[in-house]
Design a protein around this motif. Sequence first.
Motif, PDB file in Angstrom:
ATOM      1  N   VAL A  26     -12.996 -28.515  68.555  1.00 34.82           N
ATOM      2  CA  VAL A  26     -12.467 -28.775  67.217  1.00 34.82           C
ATOM      3  C   VAL A  26     -10.969 -29.083  67.284  1.00 34.82           C
ATOM      4  O   VAL A  26     -10.475 -30.013  66.633  1.00 34.82           O
ATOM      5  N   ALA A  27     -10.227 -28.321  68.078  1.00 33.93           N
ATOM      6  CA  ALA A  27      -8.779 -28.519  68.186  1.00 33.93           C
ATOM      7  C   ALA A  27      -8.439 -29.875  68.786  1.00 33.93           C
ATOM      8  O   ALA A  27      -7.350 -30.414  68.539  1.00 33.93           O
ATOM      9  N   LYS A  28      -9.352 -30.436  69.576  1.00 35.36           N
ATOM     10  CA  LYS A  28      -9.131 -31.773  70.144  1.00 35.36           C
ATOM     11  C   LYS A  28      -9.126 -32.839  69.044  1.00 35.36           C
ATOM     12  O   LYS A  28      -8.459 -33.880  69.174  1.00 35.36           O
ATOM     13  N   HIS A  29      -9.845 -32.580  67.961  1.00 39.15           N
ATOM     14  CA  HIS A  29      -9.995 -33.581  66.899  1.00 39.15           C
ATOM     15  C   HIS A  29      -9.091 -33.337  65.690  1.00 39.15           C
ATOM     16  O   HIS A  29      -8.766 -34.290  64.980  1.00 39.15           O
ATOM     17  N   PHE A  30      -8.741 -32.085  65.430  1.00 40.63           N
ATOM     18  CA  PHE A  30      -7.979 -31.744  64.231  1.00 40.63           C
ATOM     19  C   PHE A  30      -6.641 -31.120  64.616  1.00 40.63           C
ATOM     20  O   PHE A  30      -6.575 -30.313  65.538  1.00 40.63           O
ATOM     21  N   ARG A  31      -5.610 -31.454  63.850  1.00 40.63           N
ATOM     22  CA  ARG A  31      -4.282 -30.889  64.095  1.00 40.63           C
ATOM     23  C   ARG A  31      -3.961 -29.743  63.143  1.00 40.63           C
ATOM     24  O   ARG A  31      -3.302 -28.785  63.520  1.00 40.63           O
ATOM     25  N   HIS A  32      -4.434 -29.821  61.909  1.00 39.81           N
ATOM     26  CA  HIS A  32      -4.055 -28.816  60.903  1.00 39.81           C
ATOM     27  C   HIS A  32      -4.809 -27.513  61.151  1.00 39.81           C
ATOM     28  O   HIS A  32      -6.037 -27.518  61.335  1.00 39.81           O
ATOM     29  N   PRO A  33      -4.119 -26.367  61.133  1.00 38.93           N
ATOM     30  CA  PRO A  33      -4.795 -25.093  61.437  1.00 38.93           C
ATOM     31  C   PRO A  33      -5.910 -24.755  60.449  1.00 38.93           C
ATOM     32  O   PRO A  33      -6.917 -24.141  60.850  1.00 38.93           O
ATOM     33  N   ASP A  60      -5.733 -36.162  59.554  1.00 43.29           N
ATOM     34  CA  ASP A  60      -6.906 -35.604  60.225  1.00 43.29           C
ATOM     35  C   ASP A  60      -8.219 -36.257  59.799  1.00 43.29           C
ATOM     36  O   ASP A  60      -9.288 -35.867  60.292  1.00 43.29           O
ATOM     37  N   VAL A  61      -8.172 -37.235  58.910  1.00 42.90           N
ATOM     38  CA  VAL A  61      -9.407 -37.910  58.500  1.00 42.90           C
ATOM     39  C   VAL A  61     -10.063 -38.592  59.695  1.00 42.90           C
ATOM     40  O   VAL A  61     -11.289 -38.505  59.891  1.00 42.90           O
ATOM     41  N   PHE A 112     -14.877 -36.091  65.404  1.00 44.23           N
ATOM     42  CA  PHE A 112     -15.561 -34.811  65.611  1.00 44.23           C
ATOM     43  C   PHE A 112     -17.032 -34.915  65.249  1.00 44.23           C
ATOM     44  O   PHE A 112     -17.906 -34.431  65.983  1.00 44.23           O
ATOM     45  N   MET A 113     -17.331 -35.538  64.116  1.00 45.81           N
ATOM     46  CA  MET A 113     -18.731 -35.652  63.704  1.00 45.81           C
ATOM     47  C   MET A 113     -19.522 -36.510  64.682  1.00 45.81           C
ATOM     48  O   MET A 113     -20.715 -36.262  64.912  1.00 45.81           O
TER      49      MET A 113
END
Length: 527
Positions: free
Chosen positions: A189-196, A136-137, A143-144
């Motif tokens: 946010v969910a578009k960019h990150f996978r971990h809950p 997720d890095v 995202f930023m």
Amino acid sequence: MTIAQIFPAAGVSPLTEDRRPHAVVIGAGVGGLTAGALLGARGYRVTVFDPLDAPGGRAYAHRQDGFTFDAGPTIITAPWLFEQVWAECGFSLADDVDIRPNDPFYKVRFDDGTWFSYSGDAAAMEAEIARISPEDVAGYRSFMEESRRIYEVAFLQFAETPFHSLRVTAEALAKLVRLGGYRSVHDVVAKHFRHPKLRTLFSFHPLLIGGNPFTATSFYCLIAHLESKHGVHFVMGGTNALVQGLARLVERGGGRVRLGETVETILTSGRQATGVRLLGGETVAADLVVSNCDPATTYGKLLRHHPRRRWTDAKIGRADYSMGLFLWYFGTDRRYDDVGHHTMLFGPRYRSLLDDIFRRKTLAEDFSLYLHRPSASDPSVAPPGCDAFYVLSPVPNLAGGQDWTDLAESYRARIAAHLEETLLPDLGRHVVTSRIATPVDFRDRLLSWQGAGFSFEPKLFQSAWFRAHNKSEELDNLYLCGAGTHPGAGLPGVVCSARIVANLVPAAADLAGAPASARSPGPGGAR
């Protein structure tokens, strides 16, 4: 009682009678005081009325047993906005208020005991993310970048733009739609990150301004960039020290802050606000009125007698309001030096807990908490060797029907037990002072509709043109600022709303030729 009697300051001159156009401001919150200070700098004689015994509204300070507890806002994310206000009034913010950076911004604890240090250092953030989810890095970077693009439009272009015309609104919305404003914060946010855990971590910010991350417009993703670019700050002496400075600005401009005075009604004649009537019966004439009250209170109570076209009782009743807040303020006779200034404690549930709060309006057994320990950075807010805290829990607003008279103490005890188990060992033995606030206090003390903590919920169709306008549609010389107006809640939003008002009002010189009766105090006087 006036602000000078409570917080005397060198350089505040005694008031003298003057014939400048008179602006009455209802409410001595951050928005009302900012508007009052700016109007004073622009040639108005200003009188601010507030029912409390000290200024601040939601940013009031409770002082008891040697401890100082900020009642509400604790995070400063855009200090330059205050610097601009002081400069426009002819003063320097640094001469009145000591604002310092927090590093890290927050410490975050997940329910399984995992910790995350949230800061503005990109490399440090990537290292923290890699501990939880290395894949997720890259998502953090993208995202930023999206947060920056939203910030540059939604904040830099539109935070101080009044949304009073459909043309301006259509042009703005076209840009914002291209940025995906129809999506929720969590969707982005969910578009960019996978971990809950990371989806929770990077989507919780709307809760700081009364929004549900699953329904708040994605415009509020801008907060991540705002924080990373400008930092998270605190005020020495507490946020209310900033309030005191704003109140002194009002008086330096020849205005007055009248405390312990409740405005009962905005007086009208046709489409003009002619002044206000106080609860005690005194009437005060005005050339214009600025309300820093909740818009639902402004229209539903202060203008209940006036025919309204847009802000009818039916519309006020249909609106969606932010969640309520439960706050426990407490001081301990020991220090907890391993606890930072700002700590977020996430509970075992995220989306379903928010559904309980916002949609079902039920009080759940579990909770997520924000713990504020200002004495981590500023020992002056507690006696020597002691700590000052407040803990905030989002709860349903009063539309949920909870009886906080019966629930408050048991809910506090549950929170105390959780803090003792997770972060503050032996807490029960060390609490030496305590007080609580519930949605009932927000309704009765702060005149907040439904006891909501942040007025209208920040959803797409309760933002910009769809939010309460800064220039009233109902009266030609009534203006609104504060959390329920454009651009929204939070200290940056409230200050921007006050600047919009100051830019919208007529030049004082244009009113100087009005009949004297329109500018002079009513029975009992305004001074």
